[in-house]
Design an enzyme around this catalytic site. Structure first.
Site, mmCIF file in Angstrom:
data_model
loop_
_atom_site.group_PDB
_atom_site.id
_atom_site.type_symbol
_atom_site.label_atom_id
_atom_site.label_comp_id
_atom_site.label_asym_id
_atom_site.label_seq_id
_atom_site.Cartn_x
_atom_site.Cartn_y
_atom_site.Cartn_z
ATOM 1 N N SER A 183 1.262 -1.076 -0.218
ATOM 2 C CA SER A 183 0.087 0.367 -0.377
ATOM 3 C C SER A 183 1.358 1.003 -0.176
ATOM 4 O O SER A 183 2.204 0.820 -0.044
ATOM 5 C CB SER A 183 -1.001 -0.068 1.353
ATOM 6 O OG SER A 183 0.021 0.833 2.315
ATOM 7 N N ASP A 184 0.623 2.264 -0.407
ATOM 8 C CA ASP A 184 1.222 3.195 -0.328
ATOM 9 C C ASP A 184 1.033 4.262 1.464
ATOM 10 O O ASP A 184 0.056 3.252 2.119
ATOM 11 C CB ASP A 184 -0.183 4.721 -1.430
ATOM 12 C CG ASP A 184 1.427 5.778 -1.890
ATOM 13 O OD1 ASP A 184 2.520 5.857 -1.162
ATOM 14 O OD2 ASP A 184 1.337 6.407 -2.795
ATOM 15 N N THR A 185 1.697 5.189 1.466
ATOM 16 C CA THR A 185 1.712 5.512 2.675
ATOM 17 C C THR A 185 0.652 6.611 3.594
ATOM 18 O O THR A 185 0.061 7.153 3.248
ATOM 19 C CB THR A 185 2.240 6.434 2.889
ATOM 20 O OG1 THR A 185 3.383 5.698 2.426
ATOM 21 C CG2 THR A 185 3.013 6.990 4.394
ATOM 22 N N GLY A 186 0.111 5.389 4.402
ATOM 23 C CA GLY A 186 -1.434 5.947 4.856
ATOM 24 C C GLY A 186 -2.519 5.965 4.630
ATOM 25 O O GLY A 186 -3.957 6.117 4.698
ATOM 26 N N PRO A 187 -2.749 5.073 3.533
ATOM 27 C CA PRO A 187 -4.870 4.678 3.173
ATOM 28 C C PRO A 187 -5.610 3.870 4.851
ATOM 29 O O PRO A 187 -6.595 4.228 4.636
ATOM 30 C CB PRO A 187 -4.656 3.592 1.747
ATOM 31 C CG PRO A 187 -2.822 2.527 3.143
ATOM 32 C CD PRO A 187 -2.073 3.479 3.441
#
Length: 681
Positions: A391-395
């Site tokens: 995942s990208d940072t912070g979803p």
């Protein structure tokens, strides 16, 4: 302190040093018997079995399958999964920022607690812009102290955003690995980073790392402008050598997104607007960093942002709520997949889905990290990707677009079911542990994720020797031979677009006024080029009135992505830091206009009124004044080609379709065309 049991000598650019190989390649001798693997260790003991040595990583005085380098990686990974507790698995599925001592690179370290400590779930669920808060002046990026990360949270994946010297970086990497080795099952750590080898205009934590000791190449757009795939592969291989020397073994890069929306604030990190060019570029970069497959000499890459984040609404970015919608007005969703198909064919280790969600398509309108049909039906089944979905940072806490009403636990559940294997941006695994306990049916998905993550570490050779040689790192990173290759790339990335009256190359002894116009906050934007070593056959003067030729290099700067406030974005020069009135005043003499493109700028405000005096136009994408002068004076002939089209006006950019490349927008859109650029003068 214990070292590797099999030191080797390395002759690197004439310097001989003794160091321990950071990789493990199991080979066979003439008799067909396996050779001893090189083992790097600090605190664990060695076990001898059948004349071979192994690391006793879990300190039980027995040889476990996962410690036996003679076995297949599949067997070792399955054995280790079976030995890990729920808490260890949850920690293993998180990757977050880690700090060096006194590291202020991304915020104000107050203590060893995660930055998000003290935020209750209501805070996280009600924050509209979750990447920043009005009471803080830095991005929220959850992080814990390194010791707490390893021993308390069982973390083994770390994002390094700091920018120290090669010596400090290598020493820190070794200390981190020693800490991991001393804890629990002795699983080694994996250090990831954003790009460190480019000139960039929008320098921001989470996008890239600013000027570093690593060899500096043009920006990604500049690499694409070279149209030299052999040199791109060489660039990536140089980066690989530098990163592995420092102990960084995972790259949060590169972007396979297409620059089809000219206003998008992340165009600078792409390889341009054309899907085939982006596919060719991403393939060469992956082969340069990873090799034909991930191995003990590789840096494992994370290709982003699936399924392509360039078709953003209004150019706004989904790090913010006002940019969460991805709009396919031109019906070109499938075009976005072409570079990702190439990345998968090249063997990319990980793929990162973006925060945005698709609008008016057949897919659910939820962020791609939650979008099961996108990740399972498209990425896994149709494209055949078998690697890690990161995942990208912070979803989960910060950008949960489309699932804002779900609790944190419900978000984890939905993302796990969609197929996320590694969650970025969260330091504390508490909520993930709570999720797994509440929904035990997720255990199989958790085990599958941990297995994939272990396979990556095993393929990288980290279980045998995760340590690096500090002295070798200082010699390898930024060495003179690498810089020569980068200097060549700097020059090959420059595009000559106009050369009226054959003003280029400028004639010998010409008086040149060279001004670099770069709007910097709080500083005078213009700098007159001066040098003590004039290697060009021209005379540099200090004012335009003394010049025969004005060489003006404009470096427009749009609003930094993390300074976004949702206001409309533009591509004209006046809205991007350039004083058009001032520029028009100094272009009254024959002018060579050089524009640095981080977005497809519209230059009509300057070019239309000065078309008679602007005799030449050049494009750069992150390079040096010396490289510009080499092109201007004929020391290096231009060969670069535009990686995207530029609109004739800002109005044209406002009316284009976000998912359609400029060269398909129709008659009247383009000023400079995709692929335009002269070979020579």
């Amino acid at each position: 302190m214990k070292n590797s049991i099999s030191p080797y000598k390395l002759i690197f650019f004439g310097v001989t040093t003794v160091f321990s190989l950071s990789s493990c390649v199991v080979t066979k001798n003439k008799e067909g018997k396996k050779n001893q693997a090189e083992l790097g260790y600090r605190s664990v003991s060695l076990i001898e079995v059948d004349g071979y040595k192994f690391k006793d990583l879990n300190k039980n005085n027995a040889l476990d399958a996962y410690e036996d380098w003679r076995l297949s990686h599949e067997v070792r990974a399955k054995d280790l999964v079976s030995k890990m507790s729920l808490e260890q698995k949850a920690g293993f599925m998180l990757i977050s920022t880690t700090r060096l001592e006194n590291d202020w690179s991304f915020g104000k370290p107050e203590n060893s607690e995660p930055i998000t400590s003290g935020f209750n779930e209501k805070d996280l669920l009600s924050t509209t812009n979750m990447f920043t808060r009005k009471d803080l002046d830095y991005p929220i990026m959850s992080a814990a102290g390194t010791t707490k990360d390893v021993k308390g949270f069982h973390k083994r994946h770390f994002i390094l955003r700091a920018n120290p010297s090669p010596k400090i970086l290598a020493e820190w990497a070794n200390n981190l690995q020693a800490l991991c080795e001393s804890d629990g099952l002795g699983i080694p750590g994996l250090i990831a980073s954003n790009t460190r080898n480019h000139i960039s205009t929008d320098v921001a934590i989470g996008l890239n790392v600013s000027e570093t000791p690593f060899t500096t190449f043009p920006g990604e757009l500049g690499l694409a402008a070279m149209r030299d795939m052999q040199l791109v592969r060489k660039f990536a291989d140089i980066c690989r050598q530098e990163w592995t020397a420092a102990g960084i073994r995972k790259g949060y890069m590169y972007m396979a997104d297409l620059a089809t929306e000219p206003r998008w604030q992340r165009v600078e990190g792409t390889f341009g607007e054309d899907s085939k060019l982006a596919a060719d570029m991403i393939s060469e970069v992956i082969f340069g960093f990873q090799g034909k497959k991930v191995n003990p000499n590789s840096v494992a890459l994370t290709t982003k942002h699936f399924p392509g984040g360039g078709a953003t609404e209004g150019g706004q970015d989904p790090h913010f709520e006002w940019g969460k919608r991805e709009v396919f007005k031109g019906g070109m969703f499938e075009n976005n997949l072409i570079p990702f198909k190439a990345a998968i064919a090249a063997g990319t280790s990980s793929i990162m889905p973006y925060y945005s969600y698709p609008v008016n398509t057949e897919y659910e309108e939820v962020s791609y990290a939650y979008n099961k049909r996108i990740l399972q039906k498209v990425l896994r089944k149709r494209l055949g990707f078998k690697g890690i979905i990161n995942s990208d940072t912070g979803p989960i806490e910060m950008m949960p677009w489309g699932v804002e009403k779900l609790t944190i636990v419900e978000r984890y559940k939905k993302a796990l079911e969609a197929g996320v294997n590694l969650f970025s941006g969260t330091a504390d695994p508490g909520k993930l542990i709570e999720t797994i306990k509440k929904y035990p049916e997720l255990t199989a998905l958790v085990d599958e994720s941990v297995y994939k993550l272990l396979m990556e570490k095993l393929d990288l050779g980290l279980f045998e020797n995760p340590y690096v040689n500090v002295e070798a790192a200082t010699q390898i990173i930024g060495n003179a031979t690498f810089k020569e290759t980068a200097d060549l790339a700097m020059r090959k990335s420059i595009v000559l677009l106009r050369n009226d009256e054959k003003i280029l190359p400028v004639k010998p002894k010409v008086k040149v006024y060279f001004e670099i116009y770069s709007p910097n906050k709080g500083n005078t934007p213009s700098t007159v080029f001066k040098t003590d070593k004039n290697t060009w056959d021209v005379e540099f003067v200090t004012t335009p009135d003394k010049a025969d030729v004005v060489l003006l290099w404009l470096i427009p700067k749009g609003k930094s992505m993390f300074a976004s406030d949702g206001s409309p974005l533009h591509v004209n020069l006046a809205n991007n830091g350039i004083d058009v009135k001032y520029v028009n005043q100094i272009t009254s003499k024959p002018t060579i206009l050089v524009v640095n493109y981080t977005n497809p700028w519209a230059i009509d405000e300057i070019y239309k009124g000065n078309s008679k005096t602007i005799k030449a136009v050049m494009a750069t994408f992150g390079t040096t004044p010396e490289a510009v002068l080499d092109i201007v004076t004929g020391k290096f002939k231009p060969t670069g080609k535009m990686p995207f089209s530029t609109p004739v006006t800002d109005e044209a950019a406002q009316n284009q379709k976000p998912d359609v490349p400029g060269y398909l927008e129709g008659k009247g859109y383009e000023f400079f065309k995709f692929g335009e650029g002269r070979n020579g003068y």
